[in-house]
Motif scaffolding. Structure first.
Motif, PDB file in Angstrom:
ATOM      1  N   GLU A  26      58.428 -34.088   8.814  1.00  0.00           N
ATOM      2  CA  GLU A  26      59.418 -33.254   7.937  1.00  0.00           C
ATOM      3  C   GLU A  26      58.547 -32.004   7.516  1.00  0.00           C
ATOM      4  OE1 GLU A  26      61.340 -33.690   3.525  1.00  0.00           O
ATOM      5  OE2 GLU A  26      59.792 -35.079   4.082  1.00  0.00           O
ATOM      6  N   SER A  27      57.424 -31.600   7.553  1.00  0.00           N
ATOM      7  CA  SER A  27      56.977 -30.545   7.315  1.00  0.00           C
ATOM      8  C   SER A  27      56.942 -29.488   8.264  1.00  0.00           C
ATOM      9  CB  SER A  27      55.353 -30.518   7.119  1.00  0.00           C
ATOM     10  OG  SER A  27      54.684 -31.149   8.278  1.00  0.00           O
ATOM     11  N   SER A  28      57.537 -29.858   9.502  1.00  0.00           N
ATOM     12  CA  SER A  28      57.833 -29.012  10.582  1.00  0.00           C
ATOM     13  C   SER A  28      59.396 -28.672  10.875  1.00  0.00           C
ATOM     14  CB  SER A  28      57.321 -29.505  12.133  1.00  0.00           C
ATOM     15  OG  SER A  28      55.956 -29.452  11.726  1.00  0.00           O
TER      16      SER A  28
END
Length: 177
Positions: free
Chosen positions: A141-143
């Protein structure tokens, strides 16, 4: 996108949360309905669990309702209990409908889990406004750099045309029967 959603008015499915039969269209909010095809057996669905929960929390109070659809299970009491437990444990807090005959899969030509559809009011009833991926990175999700579903929901809420209106989903292939 074409308005194929008219025949959705004929489709009723079992809601594993309540055990009752509901018309899919009755789940729509004033601004529309986000349908996410889901399965307990697909690791991609698990990767998206928190993101789906956050989307529902962010948009439910703006008139956009959410439901999960399981196209790979039967309507047995044991399956209903498992899906109800998932909803309770996950905190997603939405209806979880069982598409045991894969009526919605066929209607919307869904091939992946998770894959999302946005239905919103149009000139002829509920119309498909978006179909496809939730975002562009299931694993991290962070990417994520493209939040396709979130952008499409915002566009629908503003009365705009969704762009893009379709994005190829990544995930598990739906087992067809």
């Amino acid at each position: 996108m074409t308005s194929i959603a008219q025949s959705i008015t004929d489709i009723s499915l079992i809601d594993a949360v309540t055990g009752g039969t509901v018309q899919v269209v009755s789940k729509a909010g004033p601004k529309g309905l986000v349908i996410i095809f889901h399965s307990m057996n697909c690791p991609f669905a698990g990767m998206y669990q928190q993101r789906v929960k956050e989307l529902r929390e962010n948009f439910q109070n703006q008139g956009m309702n959410f439901i999960l659809i399981n196209p790979e299970s039967d309507n047995s009491p044991a399956v209903q209990a498992e899906l109800r437990k998932f909803i309770d444990d996950s905190g997603i807090n939405t209806s979880y409908l069982i598409d045991s005959k894969q009526e919605l899969v066929k209607l919307f030509q869904i091939s992946k889990i998770p894959e999302a559809i946005i239905l919103a009011p149009g000139a002829t009833g509920l119309e498909v406004k978006y179909k496809g991926a939730i975002d562009n990175n299931p694993q991290a999700e962070s990417s994520v750099s493209e939040r396709f579903l979130e952008r499409a929901i915002n566009q629908v809420l503003r009365g705009e045309t969704t762009t893009p209106s379709q994005v190829r989903a990544t995930g598990c292939n739906i087992r067809t029967f």
